[in-house]
Design a protein around this motif. Structure first.
Motif, PDB file in Angstrom:
ATOM      1  N   ARG A 127      32.645  25.455  48.528  1.00  0.00           N
ATOM      2  CA  ARG A 127      31.244  25.181  48.202  1.00  0.00           C
ATOM      3  C   ARG A 127      30.913  25.689  46.801  1.00  0.00           C
ATOM      4  NH1 ARG A 127      26.597  28.300  50.560  1.00  0.00           N
ATOM      5  NH2 ARG A 127      24.791  27.286  49.676  1.00  0.00           N
ATOM      6  N   LEU A 128      31.395  26.884  46.466  1.00  0.00           N
ATOM      7  CA  LEU A 128      31.158  27.449  45.135  1.00  0.00           C
ATOM      8  C   LEU A 128      31.897  26.645  44.074  1.00  0.00           C
ATOM      9  CD1 LEU A 128      29.809  29.684  43.482  1.00  0.00           C
ATOM     10  CD2 LEU A 128      31.844  31.093  43.891  1.00  0.00           C
ATOM     11  N   THR A 129      33.132  26.253  44.373  1.00  0.00           N
ATOM     12  CA  THR A 129      33.896  25.424  43.440  1.00  0.00           C
ATOM     13  C   THR A 129      33.131  24.141  43.136  1.00  0.00           C
ATOM     14  OG1 THR A 129      36.008  26.331  44.173  1.00  0.00           O
ATOM     15  CG2 THR A 129      36.074  24.166  43.115  1.00  0.00           C
ATOM     16  N   GLY A 130      32.613  23.495  44.163  1.00  0.00           N
ATOM     17  CA  GLY A 130      31.829  22.271  43.977  1.00  0.00           C
ATOM     18  C   GLY A 130      30.566  22.505  43.167  1.00  0.00           C
ATOM     19  N   TYR A 131      29.927  23.649  43.404  1.00  0.00           N
ATOM     20  CA  TYR A 131      28.704  23.971  42.663  1.00  0.00           C
ATOM     21  C   TYR A 131      29.000  24.159  41.178  1.00  0.00           C
ATOM     22  CZ  TYR A 131      24.532  26.429  41.066  1.00  0.00           C
ATOM     23  OH  TYR A 131      23.415  26.816  40.365  1.00  0.00           O
ATOM     24  N   TYR A 132      30.095  24.846  40.860  1.00  0.00           N
ATOM     25  CA  TYR A 132      30.448  25.035  39.462  1.00  0.00           C
ATOM     26  C   TYR A 132      30.718  23.692  38.777  1.00  0.00           C
ATOM     27  CZ  TYR A 132      30.824  30.112  40.120  1.00  0.00           C
ATOM     28  OH  TYR A 132      30.568  31.435  40.379  1.00  0.00           O
ATOM     29  N   VAL A 133      31.368  22.781  39.475  1.00  0.00           N
ATOM     30  CA  VAL A 133      31.610  21.443  38.925  1.00  0.00           C
ATOM     31  C   VAL A 133      30.278  20.716  38.749  1.00  0.00           C
ATOM     32  CG1 VAL A 133      32.654  19.185  39.418  1.00  0.00           C
ATOM     33  CG2 VAL A 133      33.975  21.286  39.782  1.00  0.00           C
ATOM     34  N   GLN A 134      29.389  20.835  39.711  1.00  0.00           N
ATOM     35  CA  GLN A 134      28.060  20.225  39.613  1.00  0.00           C
ATOM     36  C   GLN A 134      27.289  20.769  38.406  1.00  0.00           C
ATOM     37  OE1 GLN A 134      25.776  20.721  43.228  1.00  0.00           O
ATOM     38  NE2 GLN A 134      23.856  20.478  42.138  1.00  0.00           N
ATOM     39  N   CYS A 135      27.571  22.015  38.024  1.00  0.00           N
ATOM     40  CA  CYS A 135      26.900  22.639  36.871  1.00  0.00           C
ATOM     41  C   CYS A 135      27.532  22.242  35.544  1.00  0.00           C
ATOM     42  CB  CYS A 135      26.911  24.164  37.025  1.00  0.00           C
ATOM     43  SG  CYS A 135      25.860  24.753  38.363  1.00  0.00           S
ATOM     44  N   GLY A 136      28.544  21.373  35.579  1.00  0.00           N
ATOM     45  CA  GLY A 136      29.133  20.852  34.349  1.00  0.00           C
ATOM     46  C   GLY A 136      30.515  21.374  34.016  1.00  0.00           C
ATOM     47  N   PHE A 137      31.023  22.330  34.799  1.00  0.00           N
ATOM     48  CA  PHE A 137      32.353  22.865  34.537  1.00  0.00           C
ATOM     49  C   PHE A 137      33.417  21.931  35.092  1.00  0.00           C
ATOM     50  CE2 PHE A 137      29.762  26.631  34.176  1.00  0.00           C
ATOM     51  CZ  PHE A 137      30.395  27.377  33.201  1.00  0.00           C
ATOM     52  N   SER A 138      34.522  21.817  34.382  1.00  0.00           N
ATOM     53  CA  SER A 138      35.692  21.126  34.904  1.00  0.00           C
ATOM     54  C   SER A 138      36.516  22.134  35.685  1.00  0.00           C
ATOM     55  CB  SER A 138      36.548  20.560  33.767  1.00  0.00           C
ATOM     56  OG  SER A 138      35.820  19.612  33.032  1.00  0.00           O
ATOM     57  N   HIS A 139      36.970  21.732  36.873  1.00  0.00           N
ATOM     58  CA  HIS A 139      37.837  22.601  37.668  1.00  0.00           C
ATOM     59  C   HIS A 139      39.266  22.344  37.210  1.00  0.00           C
ATOM     60  CE1 HIS A 139      39.763  23.643  41.761  1.00  0.00           C
ATOM     61  NE2 HIS A 139      39.614  24.738  41.038  1.00  0.00           N
ATOM     62  N   LEU A 140      39.886  23.347  36.630  1.00  0.00           N
ATOM     63  CA  LEU A 140      41.222  23.194  36.056  1.00  0.00           C
ATOM     64  C   LEU A 140      42.328  23.509  37.043  1.00  0.00           C
ATOM     65  CD1 LEU A 140      40.608  24.772  32.530  1.00  0.00           C
ATOM     66  CD2 LEU A 140      40.375  22.382  33.245  1.00  0.00           C
ATOM     67  N   GLY A 141      41.988  23.901  38.250  1.00  0.00           N
ATOM     68  CA  GLY A 141      42.987  24.196  39.259  1.00  0.00           C
ATOM     69  C   GLY A 141      43.049  25.674  39.587  1.00  0.00           C
ATOM     70  N   SER A 142      44.099  26.021  40.313  1.00  0.00           N
ATOM     71  CA  SER A 142      44.279  27.387  40.801  1.00  0.00           C
ATOM     72  C   SER A 142      45.370  28.099  40.018  1.00  0.00           C
ATOM     73  CB  SER A 142      44.696  27.366  42.274  1.00  0.00           C
ATOM     74  OG  SER A 142      43.746  26.691  43.042  1.00  0.00           O
ATOM     75  N   LYS A 143      45.288  29.413  40.024  1.00  0.00           N
ATOM     76  CA  LYS A 143      46.321  30.243  39.415  1.00  0.00           C
ATOM     77  C   LYS A 143      46.570  31.438  40.315  1.00  0.00           C
ATOM     78  CE  LYS A 143      47.670  33.091  35.542  1.00  0.00           C
ATOM     79  NZ  LYS A 143      47.334  33.631  34.237  1.00  0.00           N
ATOM     80  N   LYS A 144      47.822  31.627  40.685  1.00  0.00           N
ATOM     81  CA  LYS A 144      48.212  32.796  41.472  1.00  0.00           C
ATOM     82  C   LYS A 144      48.444  33.954  40.516  1.00  0.00           C
ATOM     83  CE  LYS A 144      49.714  35.020  45.138  1.00  0.00           C
ATOM     84  NZ  LYS A 144      48.770  35.633  46.029  1.00  0.00           N
ATOM     85  N   MET A 145      47.707  35.033  40.745  1.00  0.00           N
ATOM     86  CA  MET A 145      47.799  36.202  39.877  1.00  0.00           C
ATOM     87  C   MET A 145      48.929  37.114  40.356  1.00  0.00           C
ATOM     88  SD  MET A 145      45.294  35.737  37.720  1.00  0.00           S
ATOM     89  CE  MET A 145      45.140  37.344  36.958  1.00  0.00           C
ATOM     90  N   GLY A 146      49.454  37.879  39.431  1.00  0.00           N
ATOM     91  CA  GLY A 146      50.431  38.910  39.755  1.00  0.00           C
ATOM     92  C   GLY A 146      49.716  40.231  39.961  1.00  0.00           C
ATOM     93  N   ASN A 147      50.215  41.259  39.325  1.00  0.00           N
ATOM     94  CA  ASN A 147      49.622  42.584  39.461  1.00  0.00           C
ATOM     95  C   ASN A 147      48.295  42.723  38.731  1.00  0.00           C
ATOM     96  OD1 ASN A 147      51.650  43.527  41.103  1.00  0.00           O
ATOM     97  ND2 ASN A 147      52.910  44.206  39.383  1.00  0.00           N
TER      98      ASN A 147
END
Length: 167
Positions: A127-147
Motif C-alpha cells: 500500500r505504501l509502495t503504491g502511494y509513493y508511486v501515486q505521489c510521482g515516484f518511480s519504483h525502481l525495485g527492491s534491494k537486499k541489504m547486507g550488514n
C-alpha cells in the motif's frame, strides 16, 4: 508550511518517530529502532531536518541527505537528494504530506543542482509502495541489504524498496 526543524522541536520529533514506528510495525511487521539523538541533532544543526506545520503543530517530519552509498551503491554517484524517516502525526494523517514533500523536494533538488529525489522504505507494505508511486515516484525495485554498516539497525539484512523522482 514547510520549514526547518529546530533543536527545541526534538522531543516532539522523537514522539513522532515512536508513533510512526509503532504504526509501521502493525502494517509491515518492521519497526524503526530508537534513533540516535546526536544523529538527529546533527541533521537539525545542518538544516537537513524538516517539518510541516499545521495550525501551530508539527504534522510531519523528515530528513534529507546528499549521500546514501550503503543503500544506493553505484547509483550514489548520481546527483541526488535522499529523503529519510517521514513520520506523520496521526492527528494529521490523510493530508497527502508525501505529495507535498515530493513537490518541495523537486524544487529543493533543482535549487541545489540535483537531478533526482530518492528515498527508500522497508519492503512488505505494498500500500505504501503504491502511494509513493501515486505521489510521482518511480519504483525502481527492491534491494537486499547486507550488514548496512553506519545505518540505523532496521536496514541490517533488510529488503528495501527504492524510489526515485526526477527533479
Amino acid at each position: 508550511m514547510i520549514a526547518n526543524t529546530f533543536l527545541q522541536d526534538i522531543d516532539e520529533v522523537f514522539n513522532l518517530y515512536k508513533t510512526a514506528s509503532d504504526f509501521k510495525k502493525t502494517v509491515s511487521g518492521v519497526q524503526w529502532p530508537d534513533f540516535d539523538r546526536n544523529m538527529i541533532e546533527t541533521e537539525i544543526k545542518e538544516n537537513r531536518h524538516w517539518k510541516i506545520m499545521v495550525d501551530g503543530h508539527i504534522a510531519c517530519v523528515w530528513s534529507i541527505t546528499f549521500d546514501d552509498l550503503p543503500v544506493w551503491g553505484d547509483r550514489n554517484t548520481d546527483s541526488a537528494i535522499y529523503i529519510h524517516r517521514i513520520a506523520t502525526n496521526p492527528n494529521f494523517r490523510g493530508q497527502k504530506f508525501v505529495e507535498q514533500i515530493a513537490g518541495w523536494a523537486k524544487q529543493f533538488a533543482a535549487e541545489n543542482n540535483k537531478r533526482y529525489v530518492r528515498m527508500d522504505t522497508t519492503a512488505g507494505n505494498p500500500r505504501l509502495t503504491g502511494y509513493y508511486v501515486q505521489c510521482g515516484f518511480s519504483h525502481l525495485g527492491s534491494k537486499k541489504m547486507g550488514n548496512a554498516e553506519g545505518l540505523p539497525s532496521h536496514y541490517h539484512k533488510a529488503t528495501m524498496e527504492l524510489f526515485q523522482l526526477e527533479a
